[in-house]
Design an enzyme around this catalytic site. Structure first.
Site, PDB file in Angstrom:
ATOM      1  N   ASP A  35       0.828  -1.211   0.000  1.00 41.72           N
ATOM      2  CA  ASP A  35       0.000   0.000   0.000  1.00 41.72           C
ATOM      3  C   ASP A  35       0.863   1.261   0.000  1.00 41.72           C
ATOM      4  O   ASP A  35       1.427   1.639   1.030  1.00 41.72           O
ATOM      5  CB  ASP A  35      -0.905  -0.025   1.241  1.00 41.72           C
ATOM      6  CG  ASP A  35      -1.666   1.273   1.440  1.00 41.72           C
ATOM      7  OD1 ASP A  35      -2.049   1.572   2.596  1.00 41.72           O
ATOM      8  OD2 ASP A  35      -1.857   1.990   0.446  1.00 41.72           O
ATOM      9  N   ASP A 219      -1.805   5.686  -5.245  1.00 40.96           N
ATOM     10  CA  ASP A 219      -2.077   4.897  -4.063  1.00 40.96           C
ATOM     11  C   ASP A 219      -2.538   3.490  -4.415  1.00 40.96           C
ATOM     12  O   ASP A 219      -3.703   3.273  -4.768  1.00 40.96           O
ATOM     13  CB  ASP A 219      -3.150   5.619  -3.229  1.00 40.96           C
ATOM     14  CG  ASP A 219      -3.488   4.879  -1.974  1.00 40.96           C
ATOM     15  OD1 ASP A 219      -4.400   5.331  -1.246  1.00 40.96           O
ATOM     16  OD2 ASP A 219      -2.858   3.841  -1.697  1.00 40.96           O
TER      17      ASP A 219
HETATM   18  C1  LIG Z   1     -14.931  -1.137  -2.096  1.00 38.78           C
HETATM   19  C2  LIG Z   1     -14.591   0.311  -2.176  1.00 38.78           C
HETATM   20  C3  LIG Z   1     -15.835   1.157  -2.039  1.00 38.78           C
HETATM   21  C4  LIG Z   1     -13.921   0.608  -3.481  1.00 38.78           C
HETATM   22  S1  LIG Z   1     -13.482   0.725  -0.874  1.00 38.78           S
HETATM   23  O1  LIG Z   1     -13.242   2.126  -0.921  1.00 38.78           O
HETATM   24  O2  LIG Z   1     -14.072   0.268   0.355  1.00 38.78           O
HETATM   25  N1  LIG Z   1     -12.084  -0.012  -1.059  1.00 38.78           N
HETATM   26  C5  LIG Z   1     -11.101   0.243  -0.020  1.00 38.78           C
HETATM   27  C6  LIG Z   1     -10.028  -0.836   0.022  1.00 38.78           C
HETATM   28  C7  LIG Z   1     -10.536  -2.119   0.546  1.00 38.78           C
HETATM   29  C8  LIG Z   1      -9.916  -3.273   0.137  1.00 38.78           C
HETATM   30  C9  LIG Z   1     -10.335  -4.508   0.590  1.00 38.78           C
HETATM   31  C10 LIG Z   1     -11.408  -4.592   1.461  1.00 38.78           C
HETATM   32  C11 LIG Z   1     -12.049  -3.432   1.882  1.00 38.78           C
HETATM   33  C12 LIG Z   1     -11.598  -2.201   1.412  1.00 38.78           C
HETATM   34  C13 LIG Z   1     -10.385   1.560  -0.310  1.00 38.78           C
HETATM   35  O3  LIG Z   1     -10.116   1.914  -1.445  1.00 38.78           O
HETATM   36  N2  LIG Z   1     -10.043   2.215   0.775  1.00 38.78           N
HETATM   37  C14 LIG Z   1      -9.303   3.444   0.674  1.00 38.78           C
HETATM   38  C15 LIG Z   1     -10.412   4.430   0.530  1.00 38.78           C
HETATM   39  C16 LIG Z   1     -10.230   5.746   0.859  1.00 38.78           C
HETATM   40  C17 LIG Z   1      -9.105   6.438   0.906  1.00 38.78           C
HETATM   41  N3  LIG Z   1      -9.463   7.629   1.244  1.00 38.78           N
HETATM   42  C18 LIG Z   1     -10.773   7.656   1.401  1.00 38.78           C
HETATM   43  N4  LIG Z   1     -11.231   6.482   1.153  1.00 38.78           N
HETATM   44  C19 LIG Z   1      -8.303   3.465   1.845  1.00 38.78           C
HETATM   45  O4  LIG Z   1      -8.650   3.703   2.970  1.00 38.78           O
HETATM   46  N5  LIG Z   1      -7.066   3.034   1.472  1.00 38.78           N
HETATM   47  C20 LIG Z   1      -5.985   2.871   2.448  1.00 38.78           C
HETATM   48  C21 LIG Z   1      -5.497   1.403   2.446  1.00 38.78           C
HETATM   49  C22 LIG Z   1      -6.643   0.371   2.571  1.00 38.78           C
HETATM   50  C23 LIG Z   1      -7.287   0.386   3.970  1.00 38.78           C
HETATM   51  C24 LIG Z   1      -8.350  -0.688   4.094  1.00 38.78           C
HETATM   52  C25 LIG Z   1      -7.787  -2.055   3.762  1.00 38.78           C
HETATM   53  C26 LIG Z   1      -7.152  -2.102   2.390  1.00 38.78           C
HETATM   54  C27 LIG Z   1      -6.114  -1.007   2.234  1.00 38.78           C
HETATM   55  C28 LIG Z   1      -4.768   3.802   2.068  1.00 38.78           C
HETATM   56  O5  LIG Z   1      -3.659   3.500   2.918  1.00 38.78           O
HETATM   57  O6  LIG Z   1      -4.443   3.559   0.708  1.00 38.78           O
HETATM   58  C29 LIG Z   1      -5.072   5.326   2.273  1.00 38.78           C
HETATM   59  F1  LIG Z   1      -4.090   6.002   1.672  1.00 38.78           F
HETATM   60  F2  LIG Z   1      -6.232   5.637   1.734  1.00 38.78           F
HETATM   61  C30 LIG Z   1      -5.059   5.652   3.743  1.00 38.78           C
HETATM   62  O7  LIG Z   1      -6.087   5.657   4.375  1.00 38.78           O
HETATM   63  N6  LIG Z   1      -3.838   5.931   4.252  1.00 38.78           N
HETATM   64  C31 LIG Z   1      -3.692   6.205   5.680  1.00 38.78           C
HETATM   65  C32 LIG Z   1      -2.870   7.474   5.786  1.00 38.78           C
HETATM   66  N7  LIG Z   1      -2.566   7.708   7.195  1.00 38.78           N
HETATM   67  C33 LIG Z   1      -2.207   9.150   7.316  1.00 38.78           C
HETATM   68  C34 LIG Z   1      -1.800   9.430   8.741  1.00 38.78           C
HETATM   69  O8  LIG Z   1      -0.724   8.559   9.094  1.00 38.78           O
HETATM   70  C35 LIG Z   1      -1.057   7.177   9.020  1.00 38.78           C
HETATM   71  C36 LIG Z   1      -1.485   6.817   7.621  1.00 38.78           C
END
Ligand SMILES: CC(C)(C)S(=O)(=O)N[C@@H](Cc1ccccc1)C(=O)N[C@@H](Cc1c[nH]c[nH+]1)C(=O)N[C@@H](CC1CCCCC1)C(O)(O)C(F)(F)C(=O)NCCN1CCOCC1
Length: 330
Positions: A35, A219
């Site tokens: 990621d 991302d």
């Molecule tokens: C199905 C969907 C509607 C397309 S979904 O949006 O739910 N898909 C999820 C990914 C997923 C995969 C498998 C099962 C369930 C969910 C998705 O795209 N999530 C993004 C959506 C998003 C981003 N922003 C707003 N919404 C996310 O959180 N991605 C993070 C990694 C994901 C987390 C869940 C599990 C799979 C991996 C991410 O790391 O890419 C990120 F960049 F979005 C994020 O949240 N990074 C965290 C940044 N912080 C900043 C502060 O310091 C610590 C780190």
């Protein structure tokens, strides 16, 4: 050194991709989501309450002769979709695709949110963002890439994600067999810790290219593409029956609709996302309504070039100083 490993879609709509990694001695194999949007390497573990584990593989530090507790260190992370996890920290030998880092910080989960429990194909994450985003306290830890960098033949890793197929992540080299033509690089702004860069513009279908600097993050951990509302409305204006649904939280359209392609610019180069990638999924298995792979970023505060865009290219994440990101046709 170099490494090369598979990027395997965890379901039939490429919601995420997992890569086999090994941790410890003897090696324990887990399937982790690489990621670039975060910088914590965390895993389901023997310390995760059993009622929060549902089919995931776990890392058991006590079964590894090379594990060491990083005493007094904890971590806690919240992702953009509201999911999160927290726990404690070990160091251990960690390998991806034959590339080994000894004493990699491996964050063992003491608690995971329900969406992680429900995702049985995902045993944790390997953050490949910049180490500044790492949440381990009192001292933050380095990512796998930052630890591996001094031994890499080249300070790069590449992502070759594929539509409904297994792709690959390579470390330390650029495989010229995986792309055509030239790689176009553009500057990366590494603060606050994402791979942040600009698109040079976009076009919808066969329409004229609209030159405009669009800043966002590449991302691999985000499924879809999130862009400014003006661009997204211009796109769905070309789709019969499309609407921005409050109920479904985004643009939906009849699955039978013809979608245009979407082209984005990196400097002078152009990359086209096929319509099939943007016809992301039916909103339910029997529905004739489909959810778009291109959505508005207005609620996020940041534009995200997620998997729907990245799988349309061969992407080079270059840890050189200054860092840069490269895109090539494949
Ligand atoms: C199905 C969907 C509607 C397309 S979904 O949006 O739910 N898909 C999820 C990914 C997923 C995969 C498998 C099962 C369930 C969910 C998705 O795209 N999530 C993004 C959506 C998003 C981003 N922003 C707003 N919404 C996310 O959180 N991605 C993070 C990694 C994901 C987390 C869940 C599990 C799979 C991996 C991410 O790391 O890419 C990120 F960049 F979005 C994020 O949240 N990074 C965290 C940044 N912080 C900043 C502060 O310091 C610590 C780190």
């Amino acid at each position: 050194d170099t490494g090369s490993a598979a990027a395997i879609p965890i379901n039939e709509v490429d919601i995420a991709y997992v890569t086999p990694v090994t941790i410890g001695t003897p090696p324990q194999t887990l399937m982790l989501d690489l990621d670039t949007g975060s910088s914590d390497l965390w895993v389901f573990s023997s310390l995760t309450p059993s009622n929060q584990v549902r089919g995931q593989e776990i890392y058991s530090p006590t079964k590894s002769s090379t594990s060491k507790l990083l005493s007094g260190h904890t971590w806690s992370i919240r992702y953009g979709d509201g999911s999160g996890s927290r726990g404690t920290v070990y160091t251990d030998n960690f390998t991806i695709g034959g590339l080994e880092v000894k004493s990699q910080a491996v964050q063992a989960a003491l608690e995971v949110s329900s969406s992680f429990t429900q995702e049985q194909s995902l045993d944790g994450l390997v953050g490949l963002g910049f180490s500044a985003l790492n949440t381990v306290r009192p001292s933050s830890q380095l990512t796998f890439f930052d630890n591996a960098r001094p031994n890499l033949d080249e300070e790069v890793f590449t992502a070759d994600l594929k539509y409904h197929a297994t792709g690959s992540y390579d470390f330390g080299f650029i495989d010229s067999k995986k792309y055509a033509g030239n790689i176009t690089y553009t500057a990366v702004q590494q603060s606050p810790g994402y791979w942040t860069h600009s698109l040079s513009g976009y076009s919808v279908g066969s329409g004229a290219f609209q030159a405009s600097q669009i800043s966002g993050i590449s991302d691999t951990g985000t499924t879809l593409v999130y862009l400014p509302t003006a661009i997204v409305t211009a796109y769905y204006r070309q789709v019969q029956g499309a609407q921005n649904s409050q109920y479904y939280g985004g643009y939906v359209f009849p699955c039978s609709s013809t979608l245009p392609t979407f082209t984005f610019g990196i400097e002078g180069a152009r990359f086209t996302i096929p319509a099939s990638y943007i016809n992301y999924t039916r909103i339910s298995p029997t529905s004739t309504t489909c959810y778009g792979g291109l959505q508005s970023s207005s609620g996020l505060g940041i534009n995200i070039f997620g998997d729907v865009a990245l799988k349309a290219a061969f992407v080079v994440f270059s840890g050189t100083n200054p860092p840069r990101i490269g895109f090539a046709i494949k």
